[in-house]
Design a protein around this motif. Structure first.
Motif, PDB file in Angstrom:
ATOM      1  N   LEU A 113       0.840  -1.197   0.000  1.00 29.39           N
ATOM      2  CA  LEU A 113       0.000   0.000   0.000  1.00 29.39           C
ATOM      3  C   LEU A 113       0.872   1.243   0.000  1.00 29.39           C
ATOM      4  CD1 LEU A 113      -2.438  -1.200   2.828  1.00 29.39           C
ATOM      5  CD2 LEU A 113      -2.749  -1.487   0.354  1.00 29.39           C
ATOM      6  N   ASN A 114       0.658   2.130  -0.971  1.00 35.25           N
ATOM      7  CA  ASN A 114       1.345   3.421  -0.993  1.00 35.25           C
ATOM      8  C   ASN A 114       0.722   4.320   0.071  1.00 35.25           C
ATOM      9  OD1 ASN A 114       2.847   2.605  -3.285  1.00 35.25           O
ATOM     10  ND2 ASN A 114       1.126   3.142  -4.598  1.00 35.25           N
ATOM     11  N   THR A 115       1.552   4.870   0.948  1.00 30.37           N
ATOM     12  CA  THR A 115       1.002   5.600   2.086  1.00 30.37           C
ATOM     13  C   THR A 115       0.216   6.840   1.669  1.00 30.37           C
ATOM     14  OG1 THR A 115       3.141   6.717   2.326  1.00 30.37           O
ATOM     15  CG2 THR A 115       2.739   4.784   3.704  1.00 30.37           C
ATOM     16  N   THR A 116       0.622   7.514   0.605  1.00 34.16           N
ATOM     17  CA  THR A 116      -0.093   8.739   0.207  1.00 34.16           C
ATOM     18  C   THR A 116      -1.451   8.441  -0.413  1.00 34.16           C
ATOM     19  OG1 THR A 116       1.108   8.685  -1.895  1.00 34.16           O
ATOM     20  CG2 THR A 116       1.999  10.093  -0.145  1.00 34.16           C
ATOM     21  N   GLU A 117      -1.723   7.166  -0.704  1.00 34.59           N
ATOM     22  CA  GLU A 117      -3.018   6.797  -1.276  1.00 34.59           C
ATOM     23  C   GLU A 117      -3.931   6.122  -0.267  1.00 34.59           C
ATOM     24  OE1 GLU A 117      -2.030   4.434  -4.674  1.00 34.59           O
ATOM     25  OE2 GLU A 117      -1.433   6.163  -5.890  1.00 34.59           O
ATOM     26  N   LEU A 118      -3.485   6.041   0.994  1.00 38.43           N
ATOM     27  CA  LEU A 118      -4.316   5.422   2.019  1.00 38.43           C
ATOM     28  C   LEU A 118      -5.557   6.273   2.279  1.00 38.43           C
ATOM     29  CD1 LEU A 118      -1.616   4.346   4.642  1.00 38.43           C
ATOM     30  CD2 LEU A 118      -2.958   2.826   3.162  1.00 38.43           C
ATOM     31  N   LYS A 119      -6.638   5.591   2.599  1.00 41.63           N
ATOM     32  CA  LYS A 119      -7.886   6.282   2.929  1.00 41.63           C
ATOM     33  C   LYS A 119      -8.582   5.545   4.061  1.00 41.63           C
ATOM     34  CE  LYS A 119     -10.385   3.827  -0.736  1.00 41.63           C
ATOM     35  NZ  LYS A 119      -9.270   2.909  -0.976  1.00 41.63           N
ATOM     36  N   ALA A 120      -9.523   6.216   4.687  1.00 40.23           N
ATOM     37  CA  ALA A 120     -10.252   5.608   5.797  1.00 40.23           C
ATOM     38  C   ALA A 120     -10.861   4.279   5.367  1.00 40.23           C
ATOM     39  CB  ALA A 120     -11.332   6.555   6.302  1.00 40.23           C
ATOM     40  N   GLY A 121     -10.675   3.278   6.207  1.00 45.76           N
ATOM     41  CA  GLY A 121     -11.190   1.949   5.922  1.00 45.76           C
ATOM     42  C   GLY A 121     -10.149   0.986   5.398  1.00 45.76           C
ATOM     43  N   ASP A 122      -9.028   1.500   4.887  1.00 46.85           N
ATOM     44  CA  ASP A 122      -7.954   0.605   4.437  1.00 46.85           C
ATOM     45  C   ASP A 122      -7.370  -0.140   5.635  1.00 46.85           C
ATOM     46  OD1 ASP A 122      -8.252   1.333   1.808  1.00 46.85           O
ATOM     47  OD2 ASP A 122      -6.609   2.794   1.829  1.00 46.85           O
ATOM     48  N   GLU A 123      -6.783  -1.300   5.363  1.00 44.75           N
ATOM     49  CA  GLU A 123      -6.253  -2.140   6.433  1.00 44.75           C
ATOM     50  C   GLU A 123      -4.735  -2.291   6.317  1.00 44.75           C
ATOM     51  OE1 GLU A 123     -10.062  -5.001   7.467  1.00 44.75           O
ATOM     52  OE2 GLU A 123      -8.580  -5.724   5.994  1.00 44.75           O
ATOM     53  N   ILE A 124      -4.064  -2.189   7.467  1.00 43.01           N
ATOM     54  CA  ILE A 124      -2.602  -2.284   7.542  1.00 43.01           C
ATOM     55  C   ILE A 124      -2.243  -3.333   8.578  1.00 43.01           C
ATOM     56  CG2 ILE A 124      -0.465  -1.042   8.101  1.00 43.01           C
ATOM     57  CD1 ILE A 124      -1.876   1.543   7.351  1.00 43.01           C
ATOM     58  N   LEU A 125      -1.234  -4.138   8.289  1.00 42.86           N
ATOM     59  CA  LEU A 125      -0.741  -5.090   9.270  1.00 42.86           C
ATOM     60  C   LEU A 125       0.072  -4.372  10.339  1.00 42.86           C
ATOM     61  CD1 LEU A 125       0.438  -8.049   7.009  1.00 42.86           C
ATOM     62  CD2 LEU A 125      -1.603  -7.961   8.458  1.00 42.86           C
ATOM     63  N   GLY A 126      -0.056  -4.832  11.561  1.00 41.73           N
ATOM     64  CA  GLY A 126       0.691  -4.217  12.656  1.00 41.73           C
ATOM     65  C   GLY A 126       0.836  -5.163  13.818  1.00 41.73           C
ATOM     66  N   PHE A 127       1.392  -4.646  14.899  1.00 43.74           N
ATOM     67  CA  PHE A 127       1.682  -5.472  16.065  1.00 43.74           C
ATOM     68  C   PHE A 127       1.441  -4.657  17.325  1.00 43.74           C
ATOM     69  CE2 PHE A 127       4.976  -7.108  19.127  1.00 43.74           C
ATOM     70  CZ  PHE A 127       4.345  -8.315  19.383  1.00 43.74           C
ATOM     71  N   LEU A 128       0.836  -5.308  18.316  1.00 44.05           N
ATOM     72  CA  LEU A 128       0.589  -4.687  19.614  1.00 44.05           C
ATOM     73  C   LEU A 128       1.509  -5.339  20.641  1.00 44.05           C
ATOM     74  CD1 LEU A 128      -3.325  -4.695  19.489  1.00 44.05           C
ATOM     75  CD2 LEU A 128      -1.815  -2.731  19.081  1.00 44.05           C
ATOM     76  N   PRO A 129       2.638  -4.700  21.005  1.00 47.29           N
ATOM     77  CA  PRO A 129       3.568  -5.317  21.959  1.00 47.29           C
ATOM     78  C   PRO A 129       2.956  -5.640  23.311  1.00 47.29           C
ATOM     79  CG  PRO A 129       4.643  -3.542  20.780  1.00 47.29           C
ATOM     80  CD  PRO A 129       3.191  -3.463  20.431  1.00 47.29           C
ATOM     81  N   GLY A 130       1.943  -4.894  23.717  1.00 45.74           N
ATOM     82  CA  GLY A 130       1.207  -5.270  24.913  1.00 45.74           C
ATOM     83  C   GLY A 130       1.672  -4.651  26.207  1.00 45.74           C
ATOM     84  N   ARG A 131       2.876  -4.064  26.250  1.00 48.46           N
ATOM     85  CA  ARG A 131       3.374  -3.454  27.480  1.00 48.46           C
ATOM     86  C   ARG A 131       4.044  -2.127  27.154  1.00 48.46           C
ATOM     87  NH1 ARG A 131       7.015  -7.826  30.423  1.00 48.46           N
ATOM     88  NH2 ARG A 131       6.825  -6.395  32.187  1.00 48.46           N
ATOM     89  N   GLU A 132       4.083  -1.253  28.160  1.00 44.83           N
ATOM     90  CA  GLU A 132       4.763   0.023  27.987  1.00 44.83           C
ATOM     91  C   GLU A 132       6.278  -0.202  27.952  1.00 44.83           C
ATOM     92  OE1 GLU A 132       2.806   2.200  27.239  1.00 44.83           O
ATOM     93  OE2 GLU A 132       0.903   1.643  28.138  1.00 44.83           O
ATOM     94  N   ARG A 133       7.024   0.850  27.607  1.00 43.82           N
ATOM     95  CA  ARG A 133       8.478   0.719  27.458  1.00 43.82           C
ATOM     96  C   ARG A 133       9.203   1.785  28.270  1.00 43.82           C
ATOM     97  NH1 ARG A 133       9.541  -4.051  24.349  1.00 43.82           N
ATOM     98  NH2 ARG A 133       7.369  -4.620  24.048  1.00 43.82           N
TER      99      ARG A 133
END
Length: 361
Positions: free
Chosen positions: A328-348
């Motif tokens: 996905l080109n970031t400048t073409e992203l729009k509301a509703g698009d989906e991106i893979l990510g990660f939730l580490p779960g703890r503060e740092r």
């Protein structure tokens, strides 16, 4: 990758033999090598007891030895399981070592000169053979280098000049698992132009795959998967070693547990390369390229409704990965698009996970 074998040589350890053996057994080493059968007698059956006799004559009694290492030029094959030990010091001994590793069995190799070329030759000679190759190393750093020669390295390494603590360090380095992360799907809520600032390109010493990048985020609690520059661009060549990662204050993962700021990374550090399937590997940073560029903020939400933010260079060629490794080109992203990510779960705190109040906004 097949697990690597860890051996320990206690022949020159003197008064530290007992402590070294206890540490190696605790760290689940595969074998301990001694030149005296009496040193092998106290060892438990969980470790292979290897006898490497000194001198030209084999002892009459091998004691508790499970394996005896011989020099085939001098010794006759003993009436027990045996392996060969070759010191590679010149072209002739290199040829003998190449012949040995083509046979089924265990071959221990010591290389005299500070070059990996003889080892490369031996490993190439052993391609598709059924034998086991163990190389000797005096230091932990050398042992780790051995394991990556010709990508796959030998089957294992043996420390020849260990001190207390070395067995623990080698076990940690050799057997550290390559974690697989449980990636989440974030939903884009909007993108914003946010002025100018410094962004960092992370140039690694590795060819990154088309479905691989690094996790980056404005907040340590939620990171998005920025893809490597392996995909063609109309106005410039690909940079398959690079991730145009984000603004310099962004977090990334140095390994499965610890975060680093992009601004902190320097040549020789490691970052965690992450695939769209969650597979990971640690890669070495060759350079971090920081330049002033227009910036774009990507706002999103995690599956549980948590807010997510990533600030990247405001340019079409900066990309993230979506489900199914969609680029996905970031400048073409729009509301509703989906991106893979990660939730580490703890503060740092200084990159380490910690349980405390921490508000990021």
């Amino acid at each position: 990758m097949t697990a690597k074998l860890c051996w320990l040589d206690i022949r020159g350890a003197g008064e530290t033999k007992r402590a070294l053996c206890e540490e190696a057994v605790h760290q689940r080493f595969d074998a301990i090598v001694a030149d005296d059968p009496a040193d092998l007698a106290p060892l438990p059956p969980t470790v292979t007891r290897v006898l490497a006799p000194a001198g030209d004559r084999l002892p009459d009694d091998f004691g508790a030895a499970d394996l005896v290492l011989i020099d085939p030029r001098i010794h006759a094959e003993p009436e027990v399981s045996f392996g060969e030990w070759h010191d590679v010091t010149d072209p002739e001994s290199l040829e003998r070592a190449c012949a040995a590793v083509r046979r089924a069995g265990i071959t221990v190799l010591t290389f005299k000169d500070p070059t990996n070329i003889p080892m490369e030759i031996v490993l190439a000679a052993a391609a598709r053979s059924a034998g086991t190759i163990i190389t000797t190393a005096a230091r932990i750093d050398d042992a780790i280098v051995h394991l990556s020669v010709l990508e796959h390295g030998p089957d294992g390494v043996m420390l020849t000049a260990p001190v207390p603590g070395d067995a623990t360090r080698l076990a940690a380095a050799v057997r550290a698992p390559s974690a697989k992360l449980a990636l989440d799907t974030f939903t884009v809520t909007g993108v914003r132009h946010v002025g100018t600032g410094e962004r960092a390109c992370v140039d690694t010493c590795t060819y990154l795959r088309p479905d691989e990048g690094i996790l980056v985020g404005s907040w340590a609690k939620a990171l998005m998967l920025c893809v490597s520059e392996t995909h063609p661009l109309p106005y410039m060549p690909t940079r398959p070693f690079r991730v145009n990662a984000g603004a310099i204050m962004s977090y990334t993962l140095a390994d499965a547990e610890h975060t680093r700021y992009l601004s902190e990374l320097t040549a020789g550090d490691t970052v965690l390369a992450v695939g769209a399937d969650g597979s990971t590997r640690r890669v070495t940073v060759g350079r971090v390229k920081i330049e002033t560029r227009p910036l774009l903020a990507i706002d999103a939400t995690a599956p549980g409704g948590e807010p997510v933010n990533l600030i990247v260079q405001d340019d079409w060629h900066v990309r993230v990965l979506g489900p199914g490794a969609a680029v996905l080109n970031t400048t073409e992203l729009k509301a509703g698009d989906e991106i893979l990510g990660f939730l580490p779960g703890r503060e740092r705190h200084v990159g380490y996970p910690i349980d405390e109040l921490c508000v990021e906004q």
